[in-house]
Design an enzyme around this catalytic site. Structure first.
Site, mmCIF file in Angstrom:
data_model
loop_
_atom_site.group_PDB
_atom_site.id
_atom_site.type_symbol
_atom_site.label_atom_id
_atom_site.label_comp_id
_atom_site.label_asym_id
_atom_site.label_seq_id
_atom_site.Cartn_x
_atom_site.Cartn_y
_atom_site.Cartn_z
ATOM 1 N N GLY A 50 0.725 -1.300 -0.070
ATOM 2 C CA GLY A 50 -0.100 -0.147 -0.010
ATOM 3 C C GLY A 50 0.897 1.346 -0.071
ATOM 4 O O GLY A 50 0.432 2.309 -0.562
ATOM 5 N N HIS A 106 -32.589 15.368 -8.544
ATOM 6 C CA HIS A 106 -33.000 16.307 -7.731
ATOM 7 C C HIS A 106 -33.520 15.829 -6.499
ATOM 8 O O HIS A 106 -34.044 14.994 -6.460
ATOM 9 C CB HIS A 106 -33.954 17.526 -8.515
ATOM 10 C CG HIS A 106 -34.520 18.501 -7.490
ATOM 11 N ND1 HIS A 106 -33.593 19.681 -7.265
ATOM 12 C CD2 HIS A 106 -35.590 18.761 -6.614
ATOM 13 C CE1 HIS A 106 -34.091 20.307 -6.100
ATOM 14 N NE2 HIS A 106 -35.184 20.079 -6.089
ATOM 15 N N VAL A 108 -0.821 20.791 -1.196
ATOM 16 C CA VAL A 108 -2.037 19.729 -1.054
ATOM 17 C C VAL A 108 -2.077 19.222 0.286
ATOM 18 O O VAL A 108 -3.069 19.471 1.252
ATOM 19 C CB VAL A 108 -1.864 18.566 -2.020
ATOM 20 C CG1 VAL A 108 -3.052 17.742 -1.761
ATOM 21 C CG2 VAL A 108 -1.924 18.939 -3.389
ATOM 22 N N ILE A 109 -0.887 18.845 1.030
ATOM 23 C CA ILE A 109 -0.648 18.229 2.226
ATOM 24 C C ILE A 109 -0.951 19.568 3.407
ATOM 25 O O ILE A 109 -1.606 19.148 4.295
ATOM 26 C CB ILE A 109 0.787 17.607 2.584
ATOM 27 C CG1 ILE A 109 0.779 16.597 1.622
ATOM 28 C CG2 ILE A 109 0.897 17.244 3.891
ATOM 29 C CD1 ILE A 109 2.224 15.636 1.528
ATOM 30 N N ALA A 126 -1.916 9.217 -6.061
ATOM 31 C CA ALA A 126 -2.005 7.615 -5.951
ATOM 32 C C ALA A 126 -2.807 7.217 -7.216
ATOM 33 O O ALA A 126 -2.364 5.960 -7.710
ATOM 34 C CB ALA A 126 -2.764 7.238 -4.652
ATOM 35 N N GLY A 153 15.383 -4.187 -1.944
ATOM 36 C CA GLY A 153 15.778 -4.373 -3.272
ATOM 37 C C GLY A 153 16.874 -3.317 -3.861
ATOM 38 O O GLY A 153 16.597 -2.228 -3.834
ATOM 39 N N GLY A 212 4.175 25.645 3.628
ATOM 40 C CA GLY A 212 3.842 24.996 2.423
ATOM 41 C C GLY A 212 2.348 24.769 2.391
ATOM 42 O O GLY A 212 1.886 24.131 3.149
ATOM 43 N N CYS A 218 0.646 5.895 0.255
ATOM 44 C CA CYS A 218 -0.777 6.034 0.216
ATOM 45 C C CYS A 218 -1.634 5.250 1.408
ATOM 46 O O CYS A 218 -2.709 6.040 1.957
ATOM 47 C CB CYS A 218 -1.564 5.664 -1.116
ATOM 48 S SG CYS A 218 -3.193 5.330 -1.213
#
Ligand code: NAI
Length: 479
Positions: free
Chosen positions: A41, A458, A186-187, A334, A117, A183, A44
């Protein structure tokens, strides 16, 4: 007759890009190994989209309880946040998703290998296993999906005590009384909303001239968000850069230097913000160091990202890259990573399809929510397109009144000749959900007339699109 052996494909990193690539490659008949050093995961699920939205759901509920009186309810006790209970809930939501991913990997016969890895040479991967051993894998195709990590500011290195990254904030066991967020991307905007609702005194600092200064975020919706944040007593300093900080025994002093001529060289315009903690969210850096990319002939770009072509193949034959490791040259989102993962797996196994970025929704879980797809007005004009813009307020929609959430608006950017939709933008209730119709409309190449002719149930918030499209088509009804 000899049957051809399945292609050996290794994916490095099991975030939303990597695990999607692994599943798609297995569906196409490859023998797939998915290598991950932490948890399935990726950012994200474990430190980003999912846990922050559990926090955001709690923030929304807090706000609903506070506004209960306006909705005709008498709520006698005040809502208070219980961080312990919230952490338990967050862990449970994450666990359910992680179990689901592991189940999918097993169903598709993907080998999941936990370990770190590195790539010693083309065709091999050395995996450092958690028990101290190593395993070397052979691959014929490789998909890099190693993600990104929060970027540091040299003047404010993360210490987890007073200077936090978004990862630290999610693990707090006690809420600070006050917080400076550096900042307003978005975060920053998402945490400002969450922590403000939790009762933290929030100050947001942004070096550019508006909140969410991303080209794709339309300036008008950003302005509405700024107004709504100020209404909630979030202090906002635009055009200010953080130039330093001093950590004391019980707080942090953050130095804000004015930009764009507001200050003077003597430093007299410099402000000091005092808070219990600082959250630094000034972008993310691709995780490429130490992988062995140089040995494969893959150079990273100026922002540390891995360059790739339209098919997501890197400069090395048979090696593809998806998600945040591509760097900020492409949207670090993501859902983009997932689509890149699917596309890269297909291309690695013989297809030749370009990844399209023309209808990528951007959603910001601020308060109110903000979302957009396609071109902002400024982007459309910068491309020299004859542009028409239409704005409709949520207060023109009955459902917004029913919900007691009338703040915000929708904006359609269209081609002035013929009315083809170029971009759709929202700030207001459920913007994150409502943008899905915008994505479908943009992708289908609809004109404002065609969108206006879609029936919208509606009363629903989605009627905002009908109102905006009717107005854009020159036949306004309520808007
Ligand atoms: P960002 O690039 O969106 O915003 C960083 C902001 O910090 C910029 O506005 C920049 O001008 C400002 N900044 C940089 N240095 C500064 C300084 N010294 N003083 C004051 N301001 C300064 O980065 P962010 O918010 O850290 O997000 C990282 C990535 O994660 C983004 O690509 C974002 O799209 C993604 N993300 C997406 C989410 C979503 O889709 N809802 C949620 C969270 C993150």
């Amino acid at each position: 007759m000899e049957t051809p052996h399945p292609v050996k494909l290794t994916v490095l990193g099991a975030g939303p890009g990597g695990y999607a690539a692994a599943i798609r490659a297995a569906q196409l008949g490859a023998e797939v190994t998915l290598v991950e050093r932490e948890r399935v995961g990726g950012t994200c699920l474990n430190w980003g989209c999912v846990p922050t939205k559990v926090f955001k759901a709690a923030a929304d509920t807090m706000e609903q309880v506070r506004r209960a009186g306006r909705m005709g309810l008498a709520v006698t006790a005040a809502a208070a946040i219980d961080l312990q209970a919230l952490a338990t809930r967050q862990a449970e939501v994450v666990r359910i998703q992680a179990d689901g991913i592991h189940r999918l990997l097993r169903q598709h016969h993907v080998r999941y290998l936990k370990g770190e890895g590195t790539i010693p040479h083309w065709g091999a991967m050395r995996v450092q296993l958690p028990d101290g051993g190593t395993e070397t894998l052979a691959w014929e195709r490789l998909i890099l999906a190693t993600g990104s990590r929060p970027a540091n500011l040299p003047a404010l290195p993360f210490d987890g005590r007073r200077i936090w990254s978004s990862n630290h904030v999610l693990a707090l066991t006690r809420l600070p009384r006050s917080l400076v967020i550096i900042g307003a991307g978005v975060i920053g905007c998402e945490f400002a909303r969450i922590l403000n609702a939790f009762g933290v005194q929030v100050t947001l600092v942004e070096m550019l001239s508006r909140l969410l200064p991303l080209p794709a975020v339309d300036a008008d919706v950003s302005k509405v968000l700024q107004r709504e944040m100020r209404k909630r007593d979030i202090a906002i300093h635009l055009n200010h850069r953080v130039s330093g900080c001093r950590v004391t025994a019980d707080d942090v002093e953050v130095l804000l230097e004015p930009l764009s001529g507001e200050g003077d060289p003597s430093g007299r315009g410099t402000k000091i913000c005092r808070a219990e903690g600082v959250l630094v969210c000034v972008g993310r850096i691709a995780n490429t160091a130490g992988l062995g990319l140089e040995g494969l002939g893959i150079a990273t770009d100026a922002h540390g990202g891995v360059p790739a072509d339209a098919r997501l193949q890197t400069g090395a034959e048979g090696i593809f890259a998806v998600g945040d490791v591509l760097g900020p040259a492409r949207p670090m989102l993501a859902h983009v990573a997932t689509h890149e993962g699917l596309r890269a797996a297909e291309n690695a196994l013989g297809a030749s399809r370009a990844m399209a970025y023309n209808a990528v929704p951007l959603v910001v879980y601020s308060c109110p929510e903000l979302a957009g797809v396609g071109l902002s007005e400024a982007q459309a004009r910068a491309r020299g397109l004859p542009t028409s813009v239409t704005r409709v307020l949520f207060r023109n929609v009955a459902k917004a009144h029913i919900l007691g959430a009338i703040e915000g608006e929708a904006k359609i950017v269209a081609h002035a000749e013929g009315g083809r939709i170029l971009g759709l933008h929202l700030v207001g209730p459920e913007a994150a959900e409502l943008i899905a119709e915008g994505v479908a409309g943009l992708q289908a190449g609809l004109t404002v007339d065609e969108l206006a002719d879609h029936l919208h149930a509606h009363p629903t918030l989605s009627e905002i699109w009908q109102e905006a499209a009717l107005k854009a088509a020159g036949r306004p009804l309520h808007g």
